[in-house]
Design an enzyme around this catalytic site. Structure first.
Site, mmCIF file in Angstrom:
data_model
loop_
_atom_site.group_PDB
_atom_site.id
_atom_site.type_symbol
_atom_site.label_atom_id
_atom_site.label_comp_id
_atom_site.label_asym_id
_atom_site.label_seq_id
_atom_site.Cartn_x
_atom_site.Cartn_y
_atom_site.Cartn_z
ATOM 1 N N ASN A 166 1.002 -1.384 0.004
ATOM 2 C CA ASN A 166 -0.088 0.359 0.123
ATOM 3 C C ASN A 166 0.462 0.784 -0.326
ATOM 4 O OD1 ASN A 166 -3.201 -0.914 0.685
ATOM 5 N ND2 ASN A 166 -2.015 -1.875 1.956
ATOM 6 N N GLU A 167 1.127 2.274 -1.059
ATOM 7 C CA GLU A 167 1.819 2.888 -1.225
ATOM 8 C C GLU A 167 1.755 4.055 -1.110
ATOM 9 O OE1 GLU A 167 4.919 2.604 -1.651
ATOM 10 O OE2 GLU A 167 5.313 0.817 -3.398
ATOM 11 N N PRO A 168 1.896 5.242 -0.492
ATOM 12 C CA PRO A 168 2.182 6.881 -0.215
ATOM 13 C C PRO A 168 0.175 6.708 -1.408
ATOM 14 C CG PRO A 168 3.474 6.544 -0.231
ATOM 15 C CD PRO A 168 3.508 5.430 -0.653
#
Length: 644
Positions: A166-168
């Site tokens: 879950n990236e920025p």
């Protein structure tokens, strides 16, 4: 698990820490504690005839946890027959048999060694057709819900603050889906894939919302390299730019750290801001250095008012006035500075970090990779040689995975042409070249090199190391190539440290019987090799100590740090000034490592070359000493003494 003390202290911590955080001495101790909690959950569920649903992570962080669970299964009878698992993520596309596959990872570290039912294992599928990904993700969520949700979710954390993939920008209510990987995430994964260009651009991951539905969450982080993002996660504001901060909203989440990963937390870095503390000599030095940075003053200009206005009134009450504290810390830092890292002969050494006698000293510099010696302490290396000490360098690993294929091909071609020019076995060398060429051309991304290619790459780095030694003033005979077996896998993932590895170190030390040992204490090395190499040295020293070796009583061990970071000023016990001329000599020695020049294969997240990182770091240390009111130098290399 737990290391909080009184309720009052916990209340004070809550002013800063928005997630319960537990700090252990090292990752081994932490993993044992987490493994005990997992085992307890499994056993409680077993007594009730229920299944235990675990969310599992991959990467270097949980490997020791899985090792402890395997040990508990084999030695304590912990059964996993009632366990159902769901892994966080998988690269896409990804073959399950590929070296980088999380399916393979989980099998190698856990599933192949326990009695879990294979039908109870769930890992995102990196082989499905792109048009089927959405349906697969929906089914993944459904299967989690079908078993009643996750009882306990294990997490690591990326430098971007991602949990899972879950990236920025990932929203709090996100579910299992395909996601595009952040550039920093791909850079961090580059070493596993033998180059950033081979890292997949997408992955399938559980969502933040999926993770937050877990009844219990444990996020683990080890090493100095995770310290900054841990501070943001634990003490920062909730934001989707750092998805891990969403854990602040969970009712039963805990952050589990080793001491190194806690370094930036307020309670570790500036404990006086949390409450009363035990003002040891080391903590006083840290506090004074920090205060100088806050008020932009040198040590000897600090006042009682400066201390009082920055939460340090207790220090003034216990050890003041300011003048006394300032003089104490100033003198301590002054005494760390020496131009004689091997000790100055015929001098009063009572306030120096090193002994005057014996002189000259036998010195062993351990270098985990074939260039860490000149990158990390090249100026001190040169100084020791120039001052007449008997200096040896021990290169612990071959470093063969960090050489580009084109360099290996170029050297194979050179051998072919050289032999041809001299009329030596032309056919055999031509065959070797074709074999190397075929191996490289037909190699799939991330595939392990052939034996011949690994050998060539190792010899390239060995030749460069010898050249670096000559540039530093010692002969090839003083360069020892240990080629520790744990490293020789052809992959970033190494074998466990073995008896053979440790005995190699023991044999070398018993042969040389050094008065000084220098070793890499750079535990944030992203590849983990420094950490393993240091462990081998420590274990070798303990073994030699147990055998009663007399020479060891007169041996000092100094730890340096490498291209990734430097010791904090309050930690430094020996600071070696480097002149402009010596800095240039150090640079030339680093330049001998041509395969790592311009663009090394595994540069990490820092775009600077290794010589630039080293010089910038050395100059920054010197500038810090100057700003504290001490002597002004061009550059400084720093060391911490290891006392065993």
């Amino acid at each position: 698990m737990g290391n909080y003390k009184t309720a009052s202290e916990m209340d004070k911590l809550k002013r800063f820490e928005k997630i319960p955080t537990e700090i252990y001495k090292d990752s081994g101790e932490a993993c044992r504690a987490v493994a005990q909690e997992i085992a307890s959950l499994i056993r409680i569920k077993q007594t009730k005839g229920e299944i235990a649903v675990l969310g599992l992570a991959t990467g270097s962080t949980p490997t020791r946890l899985y090792g402890e669970l395997v040990r508990m299964h084999k030695e304590e009878g912990l059964s996993f027959r009632n366990v159902v698992t769901f892994n966080l993520d998988e690269y896409y596309p990804m073959n399950p048999d590929a070296l980088q596959s999380y399916v393979r990872f989980m099998n190698e570290y856990l599933f192949d060694h326990i009695d879990i039912d294979k039908h109870n294992i769930h890992i995102p599928d990196g082989t499905i057709d792109i048009k089927d990904v959405s349906r697969f993700c929906f089914e993944y969520e459904r299967k989690i819900a079908e078993v009643g949700g996750l009882d306990l979710q294990i997490l690591g954390i990326g430098r971007t603050g991602h949990i899972g993939f879950n990236e920025p920008g990932s929203p709090k209510d996100s579910v299992t889906r395909m996601i595009t990987l952040d550039h920093l995430t791909r850079v961090d994964a580059a070493s596993d894939f033998f180059g950033e260009e081979n890292v997949p651009r997408t992955a399938i991951t559980m969502g933040v919302g999926t993770i937050l539905k877990s009844r219990r969450i444990i996020l683990m982080a080890w090493g100095e390299g995770k310290a900054k993002i841990i501070k943001t996660t634990v003490e920062g504001q909730i934001t989707d730019s750092v998805p891990a901060t969403f854990l602040q909203t969970h009712h039963n989440a805990t952050i589990v750290l080793d001491e190194a990963a806690s370094a930036e937390l307020t309670r570790t870095k500036t404990p006086w801001l949390v409450g009363t503390c035990d003002w040891t000599s080391r903590l006083i030095r840290r506090g004074v250095v920090w205060l100088c940075q806050q008020v932009d003053k040198p040590i000897l200009k600090l006042t009682d008012k400066d201390y009082a206005e920055h939460g340090m009134s207790d220090l003034i009450t216990q050890h003041g006035p300011a003048y006394n504290i300032n003089i104490q810390v100033f003198n301590e830092l002054q005494h760390t500075i020496t131009g004689w890292p091997g000790g100055k002969p015929n001098a009063d050494d009572s306030s120096r970090p090193e002994r005057a006698k014996p002189f000259p000293k036998r010195v062993v510099i351990f270098s985990p990779h074939p260039d860490d010696d000149v990158i990390s302490m090249g100026g001190t290396f040169i100084r020791l040689v120039d001052q007449g000490h008997d200096v040896h360098v021990a290169y612990q690993t071959s470093g063969n995975i960090a050489v580009f294929d084109d360099d290996a091909l170029r050297f194979a071609d050179f051998v072919r042409e050289y032999c041809s020019a001299l009329g030596i076995a032309k056919e055999e060398t031509a065959n070797l070249y074709q074999k190397v060429l075929s191996s490289i051309v037909n190699k799939a991304p991330g595939q392990v090199d052939s034996h011949e290619v690994q050998l060539i790459k190792g010899l390239i780095r060995r030749g460069e190391a010898k050249a670096g030694c000559r540039a530093s003033g010692i002969s090839d005979a003083k360069a020892h190539f240990l080629d520790m077996p744990f490293y020789e896998t052809g992959r970033v993932k190494k074998k466990p440290l073995s008896e053979e590895d440790i005995q190699i170190i023991v044999n070398l030390l018993q042969e040389i019987k050094p008065h000084q040992i220098y070793a890499a204490g750079d535990l944030s090395d992203p590849h983990g090799t420094h950490r393993v190499c240091l462990s081998a040295i420590f274990q070798a020293l303990e073994r030699i100590k147990a055998e009663g070796a007399k020479w060891l009583k007169d041996c000092y061990v100094w730890l340096y740090r490498g291209a990734w970071q430097e010791w904090d000023i309050d930690q430094i016990e020996m600071a070696v000034p480097i002149s402009p001329q010596e800095l240039l000599r150090k640079r030339r020695a680093i330049f001998k490592h041509q395969s790592q020049k311009d663009r090394p294969l595994f540069p990490g997240s820092d775009a600077r070359e290794f010589w630039q990182r080293a010089e910038d770091r050395n100059k920054a240390t010197a500038k810090m000493y100057d700003k504290l009111g001490l002597a002004e130098y061009e550059a400084i290399e720093a060391f911490v003494r290891y006392k065993f």
